[in-house]
Design a protein around this motif. Structure first.
Motif, short mmCIF file in Angstrom:
data_model
loop_
_atom_site.label_atom_id
_atom_site.label_comp_id
_atom_site.label_asym_id
_atom_site.label_seq_id
_atom_site.Cartn_x
_atom_site.Cartn_y
_atom_site.Cartn_z
N ASN A 1 1.54 -2.64 -8.72
CA ASN A 1 2.09 -1.33 -9.08
C ASN A 1 1.33 -0.17 -8.46
O ASN A 1 1.10 0.85 -9.11
N LEU A 2 0.93 -0.31 -7.20
CA LEU A 2 0.36 0.85 -6.51
C LEU A 2 1.47 1.88 -6.29
O LEU A 2 2.65 1.51 -6.20
N PHE A 3 1.09 3.15 -6.22
CA PHE A 3 2.08 4.19 -5.97
C PHE A 3 2.48 4.13 -4.50
O PHE A 3 1.68 4.40 -3.61
N ALA A 4 3.74 3.79 -4.26
CA ALA A 4 4.19 3.51 -2.89
C ALA A 4 4.24 4.76 -2.02
O ALA A 4 4.27 4.66 -0.80
N MET B 1 1.91 7.00 -1.85
CA MET B 1 0.56 7.52 -1.57
C MET B 1 -0.25 6.47 -0.82
O MET B 1 -0.04 5.27 -1.01
N ASP B 2 -1.19 6.93 0.00
CA ASP B 2 -2.06 5.97 0.68
C ASP B 2 -3.12 5.46 -0.31
O ASP B 2 -3.16 5.88 -1.47
N ASP C 1 -12.27 0.28 4.23
CA ASP C 1 -11.76 0.45 5.59
C ASP C 1 -10.27 0.73 5.63
O ASP C 1 -9.67 0.80 6.70
N PHE C 2 -9.64 0.87 4.47
CA PHE C 2 -8.18 0.97 4.44
C PHE C 2 -7.71 2.26 3.77
O PHE C 2 -6.61 2.33 3.26
N LEU D 1 -6.48 5.07 4.59
CA LEU D 1 -5.24 5.76 4.94
C LEU D 1 -4.05 4.81 5.03
O LEU D 1 -2.95 5.21 5.38
N ALA D 2 -4.28 3.54 4.68
CA ALA D 2 -3.16 2.59 4.73
C ALA D 2 -2.22 2.86 3.57
O ALA D 2 -2.64 3.28 2.50
N SER D 3 -0.93 2.63 3.79
CA SER D 3 0.00 2.74 2.68
C SER D 3 0.10 1.36 2.03
O SER D 3 -0.12 0.34 2.68
N GLN E 1 1.49 -1.70 3.69
CA GLN E 1 0.80 -2.34 4.81
C GLN E 1 -0.25 -3.35 4.35
O GLN E 1 -0.89 -3.98 5.18
N LEU E 2 -0.44 -3.48 3.04
CA LEU E 2 -1.51 -4.33 2.53
C LEU E 2 -0.99 -5.68 2.04
O LEU E 2 0.17 -5.80 1.64
N GLN F 1 -5.23 -7.49 -1.23
CA GLN F 1 -5.75 -6.15 -0.94
C GLN F 1 -5.18 -5.13 -1.92
O GLN F 1 -5.89 -4.27 -2.44
N GLY G 1 7.36 -0.64 -12.73
CA GLY G 1 5.92 -0.93 -12.73
C GLY G 1 5.08 0.28 -12.35
O GLY G 1 4.01 0.51 -12.91
N GLN G 2 5.57 1.06 -11.39
CA GLN G 2 4.80 2.24 -10.96
C GLN G 2 4.74 3.28 -12.07
O GLN G 2 3.73 3.96 -12.24
N GLN H 1 9.64 9.34 -4.32
CA GLN H 1 10.24 8.09 -3.82
C GLN H 1 11.75 8.08 -4.03
O GLN H 1 12.50 7.56 -3.20
N ARG I 1 4.12 6.41 5.77
CA ARG I 1 3.77 7.81 5.65
C ARG I 1 2.60 8.23 6.53
O ARG I 1 2.59 9.29 7.11
N SER I 2 1.59 7.39 6.62
CA SER I 2 0.43 7.77 7.40
C SER I 2 0.60 7.31 8.84
O SER I 2 1.44 6.50 9.15
N PHE J 1 -1.48 5.61 10.24
CA PHE J 1 -2.43 4.50 10.29
C PHE J 1 -1.75 3.28 10.90
O PHE J 1 -0.78 2.77 10.35
#
Lengths: 245, 248
Positions: free
Chosen positions: A90-93, A95-96, A131-132, A134-136, A139-140, A144, B132-133, B155, B233-234, B236
């Motif tokens: 449940n990470l905020f999609a 935000m990085d 090291d991550f 700025l990853a969204s 991408q993980l 991670q 979930g978010q 979103q 978004r980034s 990266f």
């Protein structure tokens, strides 16, 4: 030592299904409690009642002696003290990684951006995700994501951290990394309640194991007591199935 | 056939200032109407996504249900009646109050009408963001408002962008019904031209071509924006997320 959380007579039902029936449960500082039991035994619901993601039907939840189910308790304030790590991350999609760890600090705890950033960097370093930044989340990998989710929860300086099957959605090779992070936290004295099917982790890390069955706490005790000498026949049956499989 | 094409070109050439004036009004009304409609939709849609919670007191419960009922009526009425009827009804109903020009009334009507559709688009967009978010946001102590504005709405808007853009395209075409209250849009100007020279098919060929250019261009531009939004978004690069990768 004074209990952080004390639960008395907790009841919860979904429609006609009794999920929790008269639960008594307490958490002292520094404890690492593993909740084990079959699916549907009520462990996740109990955990979700602790930070009020589920509202109990009856009972008391005392936090430092104050009942949070009574009167005009500030639920949001309370939740900052009780972190939660979810099975599905449940990470905020939107935000990085860094933002995920900062947003609660800046918007809920009203910390300055600099302070929030510093704290986020500290905990991301700790879980090995520095090291991550700025990853969204997209991408993980699962492992991670879960480590970032743990860092996000830690950034709020919780008194207790709840884990709801944190490794159940992970590929087997990802499980180890997440469990390592959790072991480190346990060693540092963080109070944790972990719903898990990882019996190895429960045996090795927990200070207390709680076995739940059909909405009640069927047995609890030290890992040695539960794993080597279970008293309840249901506990024995449950564990034997685990050892076989 | 050649004579027909010739006539069409002649009309376009001779009356282009009128077509151009109409096109500007059409674009003004559909663009402003879509933007204000989106604002209405965001407000109504997110208010409608707020659910009654078990911990709510009686007062909160009543207010939430009242808001839900009122917004439901708004959405049903404006989606369930033709915009041409809405425009005539509201224009004359509110004329004594605002003493408004048809163009202003037109923008108002398109906005309110679009708002009803946008509310449903936004509500669906909100529902497409996984629960979930929301739970995660609440678990770190965010209020329902913070959760909505910081996590869910960004979103939801992104997810429903194609549908939002589509409303703009629909408005370019459907604002033509405002000629019923004599808004001087592209259709109104065209019908004036056609009536004065009594060449309806030829004139409408010009009109249709202009509408087609507008909608086609808009669709392409929206498609480009959508593509850009689809990227992470980034900036990266994905390769850098794998430790030990040679480019790391």
């Amino acid at each position: 030592m004074e209990n952080i959380i004390e639960i008395r007579g907790l009841k919860k039902h979904f429609d006609k299904l009794e999920v929790l029936n008269d639960i008594q449960f307490s958490v002292a500082p520094g404890e690492v409690i593993c909740l084990i039991g079959a699916s549907g035994s009520g462990k996740s619901t109990l955990l979700r009642c602790v930070n009020l993601l589920e509202t109990p039907d009856a009972g008391e939840i005392l936090v430092h002696g104050q009942n949070i189910l009574q009167g005009r308790m500030d639920v949001n304030q309370y939740r900052t003290k009780v972190g939660m790590v979810f099975q599905s991350f449940n990470l905020f999609a939107n935000m990085d990684v860094l933002k995920n760890c900062m947003v609660g600090q800046t918007h809920v705890l009203h910390r300055s951006k600099e302070e929030a950033r510093e704290k986020a960097l500290y905990f991301l370093q700790k879980v090995g995700m520095k090291d991550f930044l700025l990853a969204s989340p997209a991408q993980l990998s699962g492992g991670q994501k879960q480590r970032v989710a743990i860092a996000r929860a830690l950034c709020m300086d919780p008194e207790v951290l709840l884990f709801d099957e944190p490794t159940s959605a992970l590929d087997p090779e990802m499980v180890g990394g997440v469990l390592e992070v959790m072991k480190d936290l346990a060693r540092e004295g963080l109070t944790m309640i972990v719903v898990t099917h990882e019996m190895g982790f429960a045996r090795e890390v927990s200070t207390r194991v709680v076995f739940m069955d059909k909405g009640v706490i069927a047995e609890e005790g030290s890992p040695e007591e539960i794993f080597q000498n279970p008293q309840n026949p249901r506990t024995r049956e449950f564990l034997s199935r685990y050892i076989q499989s | 056939m050649a004579a027909f094409v010739e006539k069409v070109l002649e009309i376009a050439q001779r009356y282009w200032p009128l077509f151009w004036a109409g096109t500007k009004v059409t674009l003004l009304i559909s663009l402003t109407g879509t933007i204000i409609g989106l604002a209405i939709g965001l407000l109504v849609g997110s208010v409608r996504a707020v659910k009654v919670e078990p911990r709510d007191g009686l007062g909160t419960r009543v207010v939430k249900q009242l808001i839900h009922a009122l917004t439901s009526i708004y959405i049903e009425v404006f989606r369930g009646t033709p915009m041409i009827v809405q425009s005539v009804f509201l224009y004359y109903l509110l004329k004594p109050v605002f003493n408004w020009k048809p163009t202003v009334a037109g923008i108002f009507i398109v906005s309110v009408n679009t708002g009803a559709y946008m509310a449903e688009i936004i509500r669906a967009g909100i529902q497409s963001v996984d629960q979930g978010q929301t739970e995660a946001a609440r678990s770190i102590g965010m209020t329902p408002m913070q959760t909505m504005f910081l996590v869910v709405l960004p979103q939801a808007i992104k997810n429903s962008f194609p549908a939002i853009g589509n409303e703009f395209v629909v408005n370019i075409k459907d604002s033509s019904v405002l000629s019923a209250i004599s808004v001087t849009d592209l259709y109104f100007q065209s019908i004036g031209v056609a009536g004065s020279i009594f060449l309806f098919t030829q004139t409408m060929t010009v009109t249709a071509s202009i509408y087609l250019v507008l909608t086609f261009t808009t669709t392409r531009i929206l498609g480009l924006i959508e593509k850009r939004m689809g990227r992470p978004r980034s900036s990266f690069p994905a390769s850098q997320t794998v430790p030990g990768n040679p480019t790391f």
